[in-house]
Design an enzyme around this catalytic site. Structure first.
Site, PDB file in Angstrom:
ATOM      1  N   GLU A 278       0.739  -1.342   0.070  1.00 27.85           N
ATOM      2  CA  GLU A 278       0.026  -0.471  -0.593  1.00 27.85           C
ATOM      3  C   GLU A 278       0.772   1.120  -0.195  1.00 27.85           C
ATOM      4  OE1 GLU A 278      -2.831  -0.338  -0.732  1.00 27.85           O
ATOM      5  OE2 GLU A 278      -3.207  -2.203  -0.384  1.00 27.85           O
ATOM      6  N   ASP A 361       3.851  -4.362  -5.769  1.00 30.30           N
ATOM      7  CA  ASP A 361       4.101  -6.069  -5.296  1.00 30.30           C
ATOM      8  C   ASP A 361       5.153  -5.636  -5.217  1.00 30.30           C
ATOM      9  OD1 ASP A 361       1.266  -6.756  -4.431  1.00 30.30           O
ATOM     10  OD2 ASP A 361       1.170  -7.973  -6.267  1.00 30.30           O
TER      11      ASP A 361
END
Length: 418
Positions: A278, A361
């Site tokens: 995030e 990611d």
């Protein structure tokens, strides 16, 4: 009138039959042979029952999604063609002489009929989620959230529609451009107030109770130069068994949020990986890139809508009982075109989003250097949400803003830090 309704209904039925065939029989969701037995193979981290349930649940939810959107289009078409929109306009004019109140009254009746006719889809979707133990929310709580949704959307739509039609009446040729200019500050305003005004209407937010974990998350945030003083926890376990975490808001209202389901089901290392992901969005300014992309699509969309509305009102105005695009009764056509263009642009916006999610990611892998935590967190996300690891291609195009779990597990497993 009969022809328009007949062919709209026939088109909807044919589309529904095609989608049902595609999802249940035509799509290939098998894992590639070369990935059998790898970390991306669901048979290595799901039992037989979970595999069966994930396939069934995903198929049903995808079917409901693809049927509900064109059903809303059908509602708008029928409301226009049978003269309901014109009736709502007359009721609003008879009730008040003030333009803003007329807009509010008209919009209430239109919103109400769309909500009532769409409710069966919402109810079936809720019931399916509850049957498969994804949703644990009580019916009364779910209804409360639906009511909040209705009134929040209604309040915002009064402002938006009142301004848009005021612009149309002032400048029939360039209203779409002026509306777009106003949408820029309005979009930023909504993003600023959402964490503090809108989100708390649905759930309770409070500082993370696990202070040791908060310290580690804030250390990650400091490493990423993210100005965060607190991590927030939200009590989603009363509503769902799904997992999630996110960074929301802009400027001083930005905050890091963790669902309590994520805290309960993931290990500390898995949570730190999720939070690093995030934070990657924040560091790479994905939120601002997303806003920029949204504004570009909005500008193009409003221009196309203006052209189409002009042509369609000229051709079918008598059928719709609408005299010009300045008439509030044209609103169902306006909303229909917005929804159709939004649906058509989903593959583009989703492709951009999937690219950003992959970057996030990889950022999290680089930041945590913990490939095992990444793999196990993705596997747990699949189990908790009963999501297909390799969904059908059309589902990926129109529904997936994230890479599929097959893709995420594959490139994570192959990741090597330089």
């Amino acid at each position: 009138m009969k022809k328009i309704i007949k062919w709209s209904v026939i088109s909807y039925i044919l589309f529904g039959l095609f989608i049902a065939w595609y999802l249940f029989y035509g799509a290939n969701t098998d894992i590639p042979t070369n990935l059998k037995g790898s970390a991306a193979d669901p048979e290595t981290f799901m039992n037989d029952q979970q595999l069966l349930l994930s396939e069934e649940y995903s198929q049903i939810k995808n079917l409901l999604y693809f049927l509900s959107i064109p059903f809303e289009w059908l509602i708008y078409i029928v409301v226009l063609v049978v003269g309901l929109s014109a009736k709502f306009r007359e009721w609003s004019k008879a009730t008040s002489k003030f333009s803003i109140l007329q807009t509010a009254i008209y919009l209430f009746w239109l919103s109400l009929i769309v909500e009532v006719l769409s409710f069966p889809f919402q109810w079936v979707s809720y019931s399916v989620s509850k049957k498969y133990n994804i949703t644990v929310q009580t019916t009364s709580s779910w209804m409360k959230d639906n009511m909040i949704d209705f009134w929040v959307n209604y309040a915002m739509m009064i402002i938006i529609i009142a301004v848009v039609f005021w612009l149309i009446r002032k400048s029939t040729k360039r209203w779409w451009f002026y509306a777009w200019l106003l949408s820029v500050p309005f979009s930023f305003f909504l993003m600023f107030v959402q964490p503090v005004l809108i989100d708390p209407l649905y759930n309770d937010f409070y500082p993370l109770t696990n202070k040791e974990l908060e310290t580690k998350i804030l250390a990650l945030a400091d490493k990423a130069d993210i100005p965060a003083d607190h991590v927030y926890e939200v009590n989603m376990s009363a509503k769902t068994n799904s997992l999630n975490a996110y960074v929301t808001g802009v400027g001083s209202n930005s905050r890091i949020v963790l669902w309590d389901t994520t805290l309960n089901r993931l290990s500390e290392n898995e949570i730190l990986f999720i939070m690093a992901h995030e934070m990657g969005h924040y560091v790479m300014k994905h939120i601002y890139i997303g806003i920029a992309g949204y504004l570009v699509l909005t500008l193009i969309g409003l221009y196309i809508i203006n052209k189409l509305m002009q042509v369609m009102v000229k051709k079918w105005g008598k059928v719709f009982k609408v005299s010009s695009i300045q008439d509030i009764a044209v609103l169902p056509l306006f909303l229909l075109l917005i929804s159709m263009l939004s649906f058509a642009s989903d593959p583009i916006s989703n492709a951009v989003s999937r690219h950003q999610e992959k970057d996030a990611d990889l950022y999290a892998l680089e930041m945590t250097n913990d490939k095992e935590a990444a793999v196990s967190s993705f596997q747990e996300l699949s189990r908790a949400g009963l999501s297909q690891v390799n969904p059908p291609y059309l589902v990926k195009l129109f529904r997936y803003g994230h890479p599929t779990m097959l893709e995420r597990l594959t490139y994570t497993n192959e990741y090597e830090q330089e």
